[in-house]
Each structure stands twice: as C-alpha cells, then as structure tokens.
Design a protein around this motif. Structure first.
Motif, PDB file in Angstrom:
ATOM      1  N   MET A 236       0.824  -1.201   0.000  1.00 39.83           N
ATOM      2  CA  MET A 236       0.000   0.000   0.000  1.00 39.83           C
ATOM      3  C   MET A 236       0.864   1.258   0.000  1.00 39.83           C
ATOM      4  SD  MET A 236      -3.004  -1.137  -0.275  1.00 39.83           S
ATOM      5  CE  MET A 236      -3.963   0.313  -0.101  1.00 39.83           C
ATOM      6  N   GLU A 237       1.996   1.182   0.690  1.00 41.55           N
ATOM      7  CA  GLU A 237       2.867   2.361   0.728  1.00 41.55           C
ATOM      8  C   GLU A 237       3.383   2.713  -0.667  1.00 41.55           C
ATOM      9  OE1 GLU A 237       3.091  -0.164   2.847  1.00 41.55           O
ATOM     10  OE2 GLU A 237       2.494   0.791   4.700  1.00 41.55           O
ATOM     11  N   THR A 238       3.695   1.700  -1.447  1.00 40.81           N
ATOM     12  CA  THR A 238       4.201   1.942  -2.799  1.00 40.81           C
ATOM     13  C   THR A 238       3.123   2.585  -3.667  1.00 40.81           C
ATOM     14  OG1 THR A 238       5.707   0.073  -2.581  1.00 40.81           O
ATOM     15  CG2 THR A 238       5.259   0.844  -4.813  1.00 40.81           C
ATOM     16  N   ILE A 239       1.896   2.141  -3.524  1.00 40.41           N
ATOM     17  CA  ILE A 239       0.796   2.742  -4.279  1.00 40.41           C
ATOM     18  C   ILE A 239       0.602   4.193  -3.844  1.00 40.41           C
ATOM     19  CG2 ILE A 239      -1.704   2.690  -4.647  1.00 40.41           C
ATOM     20  CD1 ILE A 239      -1.480  -0.402  -4.402  1.00 40.41           C
ATOM     21  N   ALA A 240       0.616   4.420  -2.538  1.00 40.97           N
ATOM     22  CA  ALA A 240       0.400   5.774  -2.028  1.00 40.97           C
ATOM     23  C   ALA A 240       1.518   6.733  -2.420  1.00 40.97           C
ATOM     24  CB  ALA A 240       0.260   5.735  -0.503  1.00 40.97           C
ATOM     25  N   LYS A 241       2.752   6.250  -2.366  1.00 40.58           N
ATOM     26  CA  LYS A 241       3.897   7.125  -2.658  1.00 40.58           C
ATOM     27  C   LYS A 241       4.233   7.185  -4.144  1.00 40.58           C
ATOM     28  CE  LYS A 241       6.054   6.715   1.796  1.00 40.58           C
ATOM     29  NZ  LYS A 241       7.288   6.849   2.495  1.00 40.58           N
ATOM     30  N   TYR A 242       3.832   6.162  -4.887  1.00 39.05           N
ATOM     31  CA  TYR A 242       4.122   6.064  -6.326  1.00 39.05           C
ATOM     32  C   TYR A 242       5.592   6.369  -6.600  1.00 39.05           C
ATOM     33  CZ  TYR A 242       3.082   6.090 -11.299  1.00 39.05           C
ATOM     34  OH  TYR A 242       3.050   5.800 -12.641  1.00 39.05           O
ATOM     35  N   ASP A 243       6.449   5.606  -5.882  1.00 36.27           N
ATOM     36  CA  ASP A 243       7.882   5.827  -6.013  1.00 36.27           C
ATOM     37  C   ASP A 243       8.599   4.570  -6.510  1.00 36.27           C
ATOM     38  OD1 ASP A 243       7.745   4.188  -3.824  1.00 36.27           O
ATOM     39  OD2 ASP A 243       8.786   5.530  -2.461  1.00 36.27           O
TER      40      ASP A 243
END
Length: 107
Positions: A1-8
């Motif tokens: 979820m963090e990757t989706i939220a940060k899109y990094d």
C-alpha cells in the motif's frame, strides 16, 4: 500500500518485493494489539452507512477478536469463501498452493 500511495521507485528486499527500510513506515495495522485497537476506533467513531472489511484466515487479527470488537458497535453480516493463494514464484503449480479462507465482514 505504501508503494501505491507514494508512487515511487523504492528499494526492495530479497524476493518478496517488500520495501527495504520499512520498519519506520509500518502502520498500526501491522501489529496484533494495535491492529485490534485501530479496528475498534473505526467501528466506534467511523462515519459510514455500510463498511466492508475483507480479511483472511492468514491475517494477524483472529476472527473471534474481530467479531467481539465489531459486535459492540454495529450489526455484522459475515460471509466466508475459500480460494487458492497466489504465490508469484510457484510457476502456477497448484499442488503447492494453500487454501485460504476469506472473510467479508459487512457492517
């Protein structure tokens, strides 16, 4: 979820695809005790007409604890169904897949 939220373009560890240096980013839903406390806050203070929690039997919150917490605040309908787990490194070999029990808590 963090990757989706940060899109990094994050650094991953090992073969899991999990974020490296993740410890300081974990939410309260990553710990059994605090996950149940946060779930209770949502049930008690949340502003919703209908809420659906999708969870499976491999999660850290036991079904009986989830039901105990939620039933204090809302009417619950529980739907269950099974499926084979997805594992990206088993080359589609279904004999090594685990059977998972999904639980839909409809509040």
């Amino acid at each position: 979820m963090e990757t989706i939220a940060k899109y990094d373009n994050h650094e991953i560890k090992e073969v899991t695809g999990l974020r490296a240096n993740y410890e300081n980013q974990k939410s309260k839903f990553c710990n059994t005790t605090t996950a149940l406390q946060e779930l209770e806050k949502i049930a008690k203070f949340g502003k919703y007409k209908t809420l659906i929690l999708s969870y499976n039997n491999e999660g850290i919150m036991p079904q009986n604890e989830i039901l105990l917490i939620l039933s204090k605040y809302v009417k619950i309908e529980l739907e269950k169904f099974g499926y084979l787990s997805f594992k990206s490194n088993n080359n589609g070999d279904s004999k090594h897949k685990k059977h998972i029990k999904e639980q839909l808590y409809i509040l």
